[in-house]
Scaffold this motif. Structure first.
Motif, short mmCIF file in Angstrom:
data_model
loop_
_atom_site.label_atom_id
_atom_site.label_comp_id
_atom_site.label_asym_id
_atom_site.label_seq_id
_atom_site.Cartn_x
_atom_site.Cartn_y
_atom_site.Cartn_z
N GLY A 1 0.82 -1.20 0.00
CA GLY A 1 0.00 0.00 0.00
C GLY A 1 0.85 1.24 0.00
O GLY A 1 2.08 1.17 0.10
N ARG A 2 0.19 2.40 -0.13
CA ARG A 2 0.94 3.65 -0.20
C ARG A 2 0.13 4.77 0.44
O ARG A 2 -1.07 4.65 0.68
CB ARG A 2 1.24 4.02 -1.65
N ILE A 3 0.83 5.87 0.69
CA ILE A 3 0.19 7.03 1.29
C ILE A 3 0.74 8.30 0.67
O ILE A 3 1.90 8.36 0.24
CB ILE A 3 0.39 7.04 2.82
N TYR A 4 -0.10 9.32 0.63
CA TYR A 4 0.31 10.65 0.24
C TYR A 4 0.29 11.49 1.51
O TYR A 4 -0.40 11.14 2.48
CB TYR A 4 -0.66 11.21 -0.81
N HIS A 5 1.03 12.59 1.51
CA HIS A 5 1.16 13.36 2.75
C HIS A 5 -0.18 13.88 3.25
O HIS A 5 -0.34 14.16 4.44
CB HIS A 5 2.15 14.51 2.58
#
Lengths: 122, 107
Positions: free
Chosen positions: A49-53
């Motif tokens: 998975g990933r995240i943006y600020h």
């Protein structure tokens, strides 16, 4: 030069929570996306998975058993870190976990941590 | 999910050899194909993105080509530091998926 470093316990008991942190240097987590990838022993790389600020996240719905329902990726801009939590772990979650910088335009990972082995065992 | 396959799974080669690794996707991924080099205990390293664009700092002996579902990574003259495992990865659709890897070792 962007550098990423994973940290966290190397041994987690079954049914407990796996928690890892990725510390970023040479870049700000307020730019780009930030991802977690894992590699179980003898298997290939799996994007988790990933995240943006901003806190926007996306997860891999195809990982088993039902990893999407057990995983949370978060970001701490004040510490320039992002984190991974996996609840209710089983032996199937034993893997080397990598953090990586994620470029959404072309979808490649252009900087990686060295990885940290997490073993799920009692 | 788009499935990625690589061939061969491993190969033995000598310094100076030309090496070609093939990656195939289960459906067309346009040009959204990336290659990584991975050495044990080290961070994976991006070599090529978007099929054929060389990542900054990567030696020019590495090149990529292909389209649709078939892609190749070529090392024109294998160097001692190139012995590693190579992975392809598609970024055409979510979730991003990787090939199983090709291990290049010393003959």
């Amino acid at each position: 030069q962007v550098q990423l470093q994973e940290s966290g316990p190397g041994l987690v008991k079954p049914s407990e929570t796996l928690s890892l942190t990725c510390t970023v240097s040479g870049a700000s987590v307020t730019s780009y996306y930030w991802s977690w990838v894992r590699q179980p022993a003898g298997k290939g790389l799996e994007w988790i998975g990933r995240i943006y600020h901003s806190g926007s996240t996306s997860y891999n719905p195809s990982l088993n058993p039902s990893l999407k329902s057990r995983v949370t990726v978060s970001v701490d801009t004040s510490k320039n870190q992002f984190s991974l939590k996996v609840i209710s772990v089983t032996a199937a979650d034993t893997a080397v976990y990598y953090c990586a910088r994620d470029t959404p335009t072309y979808g490649f990972f252009d900087s990686w941590g060295q990885g940290t082995l997490v073993t799920v065992s009692s | 999910d788009i499935q990625m396959t690589q061939s061969p799974s491993s190969l033995s080669a000598s310094v100076g050899d030309r090496v070609t690794i093939t990656c195939r996707s289960s459906q067309s991924i346009s040009g959204y194909l990336n290659w990584y080099q991975h050495k044990p205990g080290k961070a994976p390293k991006l070599l090529i993105y978007a099929t054929s664009d060389l990542q900054s700092g990567v030696p020019s002996r590495f090149s990529g080509s292909g389209s649709g579902t078939d892609f190749t990574l070529t090392i024109s003259s294998l160097q001692p530091e190139d012995f590693a495992t190579y992975y392809c990865q598609q970024s055409y659709s979510a979730p991003r998926t990787f090939g199983p890897g090709t291990k290049v070792d010393i003959k």
